[in-house]
Design a protein around this motif. Structure first.
Motif, mmCIF file in Angstrom:
data_model
loop_
_atom_site.group_PDB
_atom_site.id
_atom_site.type_symbol
_atom_site.label_atom_id
_atom_site.label_comp_id
_atom_site.label_asym_id
_atom_site.label_seq_id
_atom_site.Cartn_x
_atom_site.Cartn_y
_atom_site.Cartn_z
ATOM 1 N N LEU A 87 0.829 -1.197 0.000
ATOM 2 C CA LEU A 87 0.000 0.000 0.000
ATOM 3 C C LEU A 87 0.863 1.245 0.000
ATOM 4 N N GLU A 88 1.950 1.237 0.805
ATOM 5 C CA GLU A 88 2.838 2.400 0.884
ATOM 6 C C GLU A 88 3.526 2.665 -0.451
ATOM 7 N N LEU A 89 3.910 1.598 -1.135
ATOM 8 C CA LEU A 89 4.546 1.754 -2.440
ATOM 9 C C LEU A 89 3.554 2.291 -3.469
ATOM 10 N N ALA A 90 2.310 1.822 -3.387
ATOM 11 C CA ALA A 90 1.278 2.306 -4.308
ATOM 12 C C ALA A 90 1.005 3.792 -4.090
ATOM 13 N N LEU A 91 0.936 4.201 -2.830
ATOM 14 C CA LEU A 91 0.729 5.615 -2.536
ATOM 15 C C LEU A 91 1.906 6.455 -3.015
ATOM 16 N N ASP A 92 3.103 5.931 -2.901
ATOM 17 C CA ASP A 92 4.292 6.638 -3.372
ATOM 18 C C ASP A 92 4.253 6.785 -4.889
ATOM 19 N N LEU A 93 3.802 5.750 -5.574
ATOM 20 C CA LEU A 93 3.692 5.809 -7.029
ATOM 21 C C LEU A 93 2.645 6.843 -7.442
ATOM 22 N N TYR A 94 1.549 6.900 -6.694
ATOM 23 C CA TYR A 94 0.522 7.918 -6.971
ATOM 24 C C TYR A 94 1.092 9.323 -6.797
ATOM 25 N N ALA A 95 1.822 9.542 -5.707
ATOM 26 C CA ALA A 95 2.424 10.855 -5.463
ATOM 27 C C ALA A 95 3.414 11.205 -6.558
ATOM 28 N N ASN A 96 4.154 10.228 -7.040
ATOM 29 C CA ASN A 96 5.122 10.450 -8.115
ATOM 30 C C ASN A 96 4.406 10.877 -9.396
ATOM 31 N N ALA A 97 3.286 10.213 -9.679
ATOM 32 C CA ALA A 97 2.503 10.587 -10.861
ATOM 33 C C ALA A 97 2.001 12.022 -10.750
ATOM 34 N N GLU A 98 1.556 12.402 -9.570
ATOM 35 C CA GLU A 98 1.073 13.762 -9.357
ATOM 36 C C GLU A 98 2.189 14.788 -9.563
ATOM 37 N N ARG A 99 3.398 14.450 -9.132
ATOM 38 C CA ARG A 99 4.523 15.374 -9.344
ATOM 39 C C ARG A 99 4.832 15.521 -10.826
ATOM 40 N N ARG A 100 4.781 14.402 -11.563
ATOM 41 C CA ARG A 100 5.042 14.500 -12.999
ATOM 42 C C ARG A 100 3.967 15.354 -13.685
ATOM 43 N N PHE A 101 2.737 15.191 -13.265
ATOM 44 C CA PHE A 101 1.649 15.967 -13.864
ATOM 45 C C PHE A 101 1.821 17.447 -13.550
ATOM 46 N N TYR A 143 -1.043 4.309 -14.903
ATOM 47 C CA TYR A 143 -1.373 3.041 -15.560
ATOM 48 C C TYR A 143 -0.706 1.882 -14.826
ATOM 49 N N ARG A 144 0.573 2.096 -14.440
ATOM 50 C CA ARG A 144 1.274 1.075 -13.657
ATOM 51 C C ARG A 144 0.612 0.910 -12.287
ATOM 52 N N LEU A 145 0.126 2.009 -11.730
ATOM 53 C CA LEU A 145 -0.516 1.959 -10.417
ATOM 54 C C LEU A 145 -1.768 1.085 -10.454
ATOM 55 N N VAL A 146 -2.546 1.206 -11.532
ATOM 56 C CA VAL A 146 -3.750 0.382 -11.656
ATOM 57 C C VAL A 146 -3.377 -1.093 -11.580
ATOM 58 N N GLU A 147 -2.336 -1.478 -12.303
ATOM 59 C CA GLU A 147 -1.880 -2.866 -12.273
ATOM 60 C C GLU A 147 -1.372 -3.248 -10.883
ATOM 61 N N MET A 148 -0.625 -2.329 -10.240
ATOM 62 C CA MET A 148 -0.083 -2.619 -8.913
ATOM 63 C C MET A 148 -1.196 -2.839 -7.899
#
Length: 416
Positions: free
Chosen positions: A264-278, A291-296
């Motif tokens: 869960l922590e890794l998924a939240l980190d990936l979400y935050a990373n996506a938000e920074r890129r956006f 897209y990777r997050l959905v799979e994760m």
């Protein structure tokens, strides 16, 4: 414990109407190279300095840059830069050079200081206990006193500090690190502080690249606890906020078995990373991360909720309705392992009666629209640039799945 300062090897001096402060400065610092910044009207003073020094000059090499108009600040600055360039050409280290701005017109003194301030040199001024004109004139001969100061860069460098903050806050962590490294190089008494800040910037650069273990090690080297006690409030405040992120980083590393399994922590980190890129305007990168997050999320739910590892699914873990199909389609011919991609993972969740699988199936049409837009992008299979709306739709889809509380995603600190 402060290290002993290296011997002074070179000195740049602005020249006024009297040789005494120049001689005092040269005899005090005992350099091997002296560069005068003189005007047409004070060039004779540089000659007199050499004559008065006589044999005391030893092997000192002298050079002079002449200012044509000592009342023109730009002209003074151009010649001051040339004087500093002479010193740089000889390759002296920053802490082996002194800039003495005592003599000359105010324009000449200011110009010399401006030309040298970003070089990391020490600064010196010849004052005195007795002055002519009832204490407001020049220092009387024989009463000169040397005042050597640390490089003003240590306390100023306002532009560079602001630039470092702008880079950090816009997720350009590598650029921030480079600015801070230059600050450390040019500073004389704050080197360790800027080096530590550069390590912190590098730590978040690695975190941003999902190199969580490297980020943790860099934070350790940065000694955030010491930075948190710094007398500059912006540094202390930033360090305190960074310290607050360390437990988050530790949870990401521990929960994901050092990045080897979904959590869960890794998924939240990936979400935050996506938000920074956006936020940076890197829409294609942001879409790929979501897209990777959905799979994760599917991988995580299968592992945490059902004990199924999508990289090695055991046949008995598959419901009968899917078993023959999945064993035929998703068995790796080389390894013999049953490995599930994104959509079959969600299908398995639905067959297992899992709410996440049901939520995905309910919104499958919306996801297929986003999936097509992603597949058409340059970073997938097509030749189009993803639009902001594509990311926003995919983000809404992720939120609506209900598997993540996105408000809990880690937020990097800001450097103010």
């Amino acid at each position: 414990m402060e290290q002993q300062m290296p011997a002074i090897k070179a000195i740049a001096l602005s020249v006024g109407g009297t040789p005494d402060p120049l001689i005092k400065s040269i005899e005090h610092h005992r350099p091997e190279f002296v560069c005068f910044l003189a005007s047409q009207g004070t060039n004779h003073v540089t000659i007199k300095v050499r004559d008065l020094l006589g044999s005391r000059a030893g092997d000192i090499r002298f050079a002079t840059e002449l200012v044509d108009d000592e009342n023109d600040l730009l002209e003074c600055h151009r010649k001051a830069e040339k004087a500093i360039a002479r010193i740089q050409t000889d390759g002296y280290a920053k802490d082996q050079v002194v800039v003495d701005y005592t003599g000359g017109t105010k324009n000449m003194s200011v110009a010399l200081a401006l030309a040298a301030i970003e070089k990391g040199y020490l600064f010196s001024y010849v004052g005195g206990s007795r002055r002519s004109k009832d204490g407001v004139g020049v220092v009387e001969s024989g009463h000169e006193q040397i005042h050597t100061h640390v490089n003003p860069w240590d306390f100023m460098a306002v532009r560079e500090k602001r630039q470092a903050a702008q880079f950090f806050n816009s997720c350009q962590f590598k650029a921030c690190r480079d600015v801070l490294a230059r600050l450390a190089e040019n500073a004389s008494t704050r080197k360790s502080v800027f080096r530590k800040l550069a390590l912190v910037a590098d730590a978040f650069h690695n975190w941003d690249l999902f190199r969580h273990i490297d980020a943790r090690e860099l934070c350790r080297k940065a000694r955030l606890e010491e930075l948190a006690e710094d007398h500059e409030s912006w540094i202390a405040r930033f360090a305190v906020n960074c310290l607050a992120m360390l437990p988050v980083l530790e949870k990401i590393i521990f929960s994901s078995a050092k990045g080897k399994k979904p959590s869960l922590e890794l998924a939240l980190d990936l979400y935050a990373n996506a938000e920074r890129r956006f936020a940076e305007g890197k829409v294609d990168d942001a879409v790929l991360r979501l897209y990777r997050l959905v799979e994760m999320l599917a991988q995580l739910q299968l592992l945490a909720g059902h004990g199924i590892d999508v990289s090695d699914v055991r046949p008995e873990q598959l419901p009968e309705a899917l078993r023959d199909e999945y064993l035929a389609q998703y068995r790796n011919q080389r390894t013999g392992l049953v490995q599930l991609p994104q959509t079959p993972s969600f299908r398995l969740l639905r067959e297992l009666g899992d709410p996440l699988g049901k939520a995905f199936a309910t919104d499958a049409g919306r996801f297929k629209d986003v999936q097509k837009a992603r597949n058409d992008s340059y970073l997938a299979h097509g030749f189009l640039s993803s639009k902001e709306a594509t990311y926003e739709k995919l983000r809404d889809f992720v939120v609506d799945l209900g598997a993540l509380k996105t408000a809990s995603a880690p937020q990097f600190p800001r450097m103010e």
